[in-house]
Enzyme design. Structure first.
Site, short mmCIF file in Angstrom:
data_model
loop_
_atom_site.label_atom_id
_atom_site.label_comp_id
_atom_site.label_asym_id
_atom_site.label_seq_id
_atom_site.Cartn_x
_atom_site.Cartn_y
_atom_site.Cartn_z
N ASP A 228 1.47 5.20 0.13
CA ASP A 228 0.76 6.29 0.79
C ASP A 228 0.34 7.36 -0.22
O ASP A 228 0.78 7.37 -1.37
CB ASP A 228 1.64 6.93 1.85
CG ASP A 228 1.91 6.00 3.02
OD1 ASP A 228 1.13 5.06 3.22
OD2 ASP A 228 2.91 6.23 3.73
N ARG B 193 10.31 6.65 4.30
CA ARG B 193 10.41 8.10 4.49
C ARG B 193 11.09 8.45 5.81
O ARG B 193 11.77 9.47 5.92
CB ARG B 193 9.02 8.72 4.40
CG ARG B 193 8.45 8.66 2.97
CD ARG B 193 6.96 8.93 2.94
NE ARG B 193 6.64 10.22 3.49
CZ ARG B 193 5.40 10.60 3.85
NH1 ARG B 193 4.39 9.75 3.70
NH2 ARG B 193 5.19 11.80 4.33
N ARG C 260 0.84 -1.20 0.00
CA ARG C 260 0.00 0.00 0.00
C ARG C 260 0.88 1.24 0.00
O ARG C 260 1.49 1.57 1.02
CB ARG C 260 -0.90 0.00 1.24
CG ARG C 260 -1.82 -1.22 1.35
CD ARG C 260 -2.50 -1.24 2.71
NE ARG C 260 -3.36 -2.40 2.86
CZ ARG C 260 -4.02 -2.71 3.98
NH1 ARG C 260 -3.89 -1.91 5.06
NH2 ARG C 260 -4.77 -3.78 4.06
#
Length: 283
Positions: free
Chosen positions: A82, A225, A80
């Site tokens: 973001d 990230r 998934r």
């Protein structure tokens, strides 16, 4: 869409007494397909289906549903991404019931897809193939630019502060191996297992900036990230590369640094034990 393009005309003659009209879903045996997707994540609210936002999953499901006589199709992705995160090589699977073979189904999807989503390839696969659970390696790239570039502003993080490239290169190998990455992830009750095995973690100098490449068997929510963010803190002198092992071992989210913006991140490869798409090359 013209039905003649995809051979979806129905007979105009009424059925005889011995012929019973059948719903299209009963006429075509279901098969599992693997899809290779690329998308610009800027205007998507991520991969996952959202109640009040446009998502990649919903968009693909809508296209396939319309090509399967309106019967709902569920699409499962390898992971998934973001909101705002891009993909060059996202893999998904779906079970479809349609008379269209792979070539014609691919042609139809390419014609119908929006401009920020491309169906690069598809192939019928085994019924037990699972895009998420069969994948053994995923690779992400994070791109940083150090000067304004209007052609990359949607696909890179503009970072104006000086970067200590050698400090970045000292920090990156810290993440190699099998670790509990609780510290460098966001809380997600859907993924209670925090253990990941990172096989690649390196910085590359490119024209106009830097790229961080990382490969792992799996990634936690927000992990890439945060990996980039804490390394930038090292590059600015706010942390040392030598303290990163202790940060990881602490399994304490209060020690994590900033998460860099999403637009610099792209999913660039998902790998499986057997090739899915004939003739497709990485890149």
């Amino acid at each position: 869409m013209n039905c003649q393009d995809f051979d979806c005309n129905q007979s105009a003659e009424p059925p005889t007494m011995t012929e019973q009209p059948q719903h299209p879903a009963q006429e075509h045996e279901s098969r599992r397909i693997a899809l290779l997707l690329a998308y610009d994540g800027t205007d998507f609210h991520g991969w996952q289906r959202q109640p009040n936002g446009r998502s990649v999953q919903q968009t693909i499901e809508g296209l396939l549903t319309s090509l399967c006589s309106g019967f709902p199709v569920t699409v499962v992705g390898s992971g998934r991404t973001d909101a705002g995160v891009h993909a060059d090589w996202q893999v998904a699977h779906a079970d479809v019931s349609t008379r269209l073979d792979d070539a014609r189904l691919l042609h139809a999807l390419r014609r119908m897809a929006p401009s920020d989503l491309a169906v690069r390839d598809l192939a019928t696969t085994s019924p037990d193939f699972h895009a998420r659970f069969k994948a053994f390696r995923r690779t992400y790239r994070y791109r940083i630019i150090t000067s304004p570039n209007p052609f990359l502003s949607r696909y890179a993080y503009r970072y104006d502060a000086p970067l200590d490239v050698e400090a970045l290169r000292r920090a990156a190998p810290t993440f190699l191996g099998t670790h509990d990455f609780t510290t460098l992830s966001k809380h997600n009750p859907d993924t209670p297992n925090p253990i990941c095995t990172v096989e690649r973690s390196e910085w590359r100098e490119v024209e106009g900036g830097m790229e961080f490449w990382v490969s792992s068997n799996r990634f936690l929510y927000g992990m890439v990230r945060l990996l980039v963010g804490i390394q930038l803190e090292v590059a600015r002198g706010k942390r040392s590369a030598e303290e990163l092992p202790n940060v990881i071992a602490a399994r304490d989210r209060s020690q994590q640094g900033m998460a860099v913006p999403p637009q610099g991140l792209s999913l660039v490869r998902v790998e499986y034990p057997l090739p899915l798409f004939a003739g497709m090359e990485w890149g």
